[in-house]
Design a protein around this motif. Structure first.
Motif, PDB file in Angstrom:
ATOM      1  N   ASN A 116      -2.600  13.526  -4.689  1.00 32.82           N
ATOM      2  CA  ASN A 116      -2.209  12.379  -3.866  1.00 32.82           C
ATOM      3  C   ASN A 116      -1.070  11.597  -4.506  1.00 32.82           C
ATOM      4  O   ASN A 116      -0.135  11.173  -3.810  1.00 32.82           O
TER       5      ASN A 116
ATOM      6  N   TRP B 212       2.493  10.904  -2.900  1.00 38.24           N
ATOM      7  CA  TRP B 212       2.974   9.525  -2.791  1.00 38.24           C
ATOM      8  C   TRP B 212       4.366   9.399  -3.408  1.00 38.24           C
ATOM      9  O   TRP B 212       5.268   8.792  -2.821  1.00 38.24           O
TER      10      TRP B 212
ATOM     11  N   SER C  27      -2.040   5.079  -5.299  1.00 39.96           N
ATOM     12  CA  SER C  27      -1.564   6.400  -4.887  1.00 39.96           C
ATOM     13  C   SER C  27      -2.627   7.501  -4.975  1.00 39.96           C
ATOM     14  O   SER C  27      -2.634   8.397  -4.130  1.00 39.96           O
TER      15      SER C  27
ATOM     16  N   LEU D 188      -4.484   8.118  -1.578  1.00 41.75           N
ATOM     17  CA  LEU D 188      -3.644   8.248  -0.386  1.00 41.75           C
ATOM     18  C   LEU D 188      -4.360   8.997   0.735  1.00 41.75           C
ATOM     19  O   LEU D 188      -4.337   8.568   1.886  1.00 41.75           O
ATOM     20  N   HIS D 189      -4.999  10.121   0.423  1.00 38.75           N
ATOM     21  CA  HIS D 189      -5.733  10.908   1.425  1.00 38.75           C
ATOM     22  C   HIS D 189      -7.118  11.229   0.877  1.00 38.75           C
ATOM     23  O   HIS D 189      -7.241  11.683  -0.265  1.00 38.75           O
TER      24      HIS D 189
ATOM     25  N   TRP E 243      -4.807  15.751   2.825  1.00 41.87           N
ATOM     26  CA  TRP E 243      -3.680  15.895   1.896  1.00 41.87           C
ATOM     27  C   TRP E 243      -2.795  17.056   2.316  1.00 41.87           C
ATOM     28  O   TRP E 243      -1.577  16.925   2.364  1.00 41.87           O
TER      29      TRP E 243
ATOM     30  N   ARG F 285       1.038  16.924   3.207  1.00 43.21           N
ATOM     31  CA  ARG F 285       1.902  17.663   2.271  1.00 43.21           C
ATOM     32  C   ARG F 285       2.787  18.650   3.029  1.00 43.21           C
ATOM     33  O   ARG F 285       3.988  18.747   2.783  1.00 43.21           O
TER      34      ARG F 285
END
Length: 169
Positions: free
Chosen positions: A49, A53, A76, A79-80, A86, A90
């Motif tokens: 993550n 970020w 960060s 984040l997911h 993710w 991504r």
């Protein structure tokens, strides 16, 4: 310092690495992904993550079509919440990075980039080529950490040698 061709190669490399990392982790229990393994960003997922970020924040400075992520470096790693979330983010960002790199001209890598750095808590001006190089170096740095975290978890880490990247990656 760098060329559009370098950026294109590194964008391909990053996407290839991210696909391999996802494949190595797909199907692993959340406990494996979120266990604090003593890394700077704690877990495998936390480090993934943070890397995403970081790519988002840098790309938001290079390409106005990329939105800056919410929250600063301390947030960060969250984040997911899942590997699937993710991976979707991504994949989307890797496409943006490749599109940006493929549309670069040498002149786009000349001059300075100016931004407010939350990490430094001040306005910063640096050569854009240095900033782009930093983004790719930051990716490599954290992927090295992820490689070590995978190994520590007893998982097989993917090949990361740039010269072994397939031509069609």
């Amino acid at each position: 310092m760098i060329t559009p061709e370098y950026c294109q190669m590194m964008a391909r490399y990053g996407a290839w690495q991210n696909r391999q990392i996802f494949d190595a982790l797909d199907g692993q229990p959340m406990m494996v992904l979120t266990k604090d393994r003593g890394a700077f960003f704690g877990s495998i997922l936390g480090t993934l993550n943070h890397l995403l970020w970081g790519d988002q924040i840098w790309m938001s400075r290079f390409d106005p079509s990329v939105e800056a992520p919410v929250g600063g470096i301390p947030k960060s790693p969250m984040l997911h919440p899942t590997l699937g979330a993710w991976n979707a983010a991504r994949f989307h960002l890797d496409g943006k990075v490749r599109h940006w790199a493929n549309s670069l001209r040498s002149v786009d890598l000349a001059g300075d980039l100016k931004w407010y750095s939350g990490a430094a808590q001040r306005d910063v001006t640096k050569p854009i080529a240095l900033c782009v190089t930093h983004m790719f170096n930051h990716q490599t740095h954290h992927r090295g950490q992820i490689h070590a975290l995978l190994t520590a978890a007893g998982l097989v880490a993917p090949v990361s040698d740039l010269f072994l990247m397939p031509e069609d990656a």
